[in-house]
Design an enzyme around this catalytic site. Structure first.
Site, PDB file in Angstrom:
ATOM      1  N   GLY A 107      52.084  45.110  28.182  1.00 24.24           N
ATOM      2  CA  GLY A 107      51.014  45.000  27.207  1.00 24.24           C
ATOM      3  C   GLY A 107      50.528  46.372  26.820  1.00 24.24           C
ATOM      4  N   GLY A 108      49.407  46.416  26.123  1.00 20.87           N
ATOM      5  CA  GLY A 108      48.887  47.673  25.638  1.00 20.87           C
ATOM      6  C   GLY A 108      48.382  48.593  26.734  1.00 20.87           C
ATOM      7  N   ASP A 138      38.640  37.532  31.587  1.00 19.59           N
ATOM      8  CA  ASP A 138      39.784  37.086  30.788  1.00 19.59           C
ATOM      9  C   ASP A 138      40.464  35.892  31.445  1.00 19.59           C
ATOM     10  OD1 ASP A 138      41.486  37.091  28.596  1.00 19.59           O
ATOM     11  OD2 ASP A 138      42.851  38.579  29.443  1.00 19.59           O
TER      12      ASP A 138
END
Length: 321
Positions: free
Chosen positions: A26-27, A139
């Site tokens: 991911g980022g 999250d």
């Protein structure tokens, strides 16, 4: 690894783990399956080299790792090892050999009956343990719930807080649209009630195979979270009432995780918000500026809350190599 700019691929060694294969990216970083010389497995998460050069990120990552270590191992992926001082900081957690809830529902259909109730109790137990340690997940979503052979595990708890508290979120906040609470979408300072809201949305997905706040676009989904009613499908009875209480727009009206768990297990605990000061409604980082969330104490408003594409860790099925 000798430099923070070195590319990490399977075959490298991180701590006592040899990286076997990439599980997700991911980022912020990548996740690998790691193995020790004696065959013990772990999920190894490494920050990208670019974030590793951010000293504030490294400091908060180290503090968050220590906090995450304190979470009791009830229905969560246990933290096994970490090195916040490495060229690329990393953390090793229990490797879960199973699909995510997202994958299981997408391929096998919604959960019902005792299967759904066991999922509800296990995930509420995980939240209670996480919150009791002063950690806010931020999250919780179907992709962060792994279905192990011996029961569900919540993963990636706490690390989102280290990421959210730094400048890397200047263009967005950590979280997933559809599972983020209204106050989280609005960029307000958040606490444990955001996880309870996410739990309610996760249960709707588990029971129906659909998001609780659907819409034709992200803007429409955000608007529905902020001012509309959830679509709970065929969910009914006591679990429906519980889920609706968790999806209340007002964070103070939601039950805390302990109350939620007690209600699910015994069916007798009153399902209402905890009195002010009676529970860990907000886990505060003393090094973090007061006010809205964000690197400079100001969080993004509604118009700029969409996380950058690919941000965060993206787990894939944990299947043997």
């Amino acid at each position: 690894m000798s430099e923070a700019t070195e590319k990490v691929d399977p075959g490298h060694t991180v701590g006592r783990y040899r990286l076997v294969r990439r599980l997700g990216r991911g980022g912020f970083g990548e996740v690998f399956l790691g193995e020790t010389e004696d065959g013990a497995r772990a999920a190894i998460k490494l920050l990208h080299a670019s974030w590793s050069r951010d000293q504030d990120m490294r400091r908060r990552f180290a503090a968050e790792v220590e906090q995450a270590r304190s979470v009791s191992g009830f229905c969560v992926a246990e933290i096994l090892d970490a090195d916040a001082e490495a060229d690329q900081p990393w953390i090793a957690s229990e490797y879960i050999d199973g699909p995510t809830l997202q994958q299981a529902v997408s391929t096998g259909g919604p959960r019902a009956g005792g299967d759904l109730l066991r999922l509800a109790v296990s995930t509420a137990t995980a939240l209670a343990a996480i919150h009791a340690s002063g950690v806010v997940h931020r999250d919780l979503k179907p992709d962060n719930i792994m279905l192990a052979p011996d029961g569900p595990r919540v993963i990636d708890f706490g690390i989102a807080r280290a990421l959210e508290s730094t400048s890397v979120t200047a263009s967005g906040i950590v979280g997933t649209v559809g599972y983020m609470a209204p106050e989280q979408l609005e960029g307000m300072r958040v606490g444990t009630p955001v996880d309870v809201f996410s739990w309610g949305a996760v249960m709707v997905f588990a029971a129906t195979g659909r998001e609780a706040f659907p819409g034709p676009s992200q803007a429409a989904r955000i608007a529905r979270v902020l001012g509309g009613e959830p679509d709970t499908g065929d969910l009914s009875g006591a679990l429906l009432a519980t889920v609706l209480a968790c999806l209340d727009k007002d964070p103070e009206a939601r039950p805390d995780a302990r109350t939620l768990l007690g209600h699910l297990v015994a069916g007798t605990a009153p399902l209402r918000a905890a009195p002010t000061g009676s529970g860990p409604h907000e886990a505060v980082d003393p090094a973090e500026p007061q006010g809205r969330m964000g690197g400079a104490g100001e969080g993004p408003r509604h118009s700029s809350v969409l996380p950058p594409a690919g941000q965060g860790f993206s787990p894939v099925p944990h299947t043997p190599p």
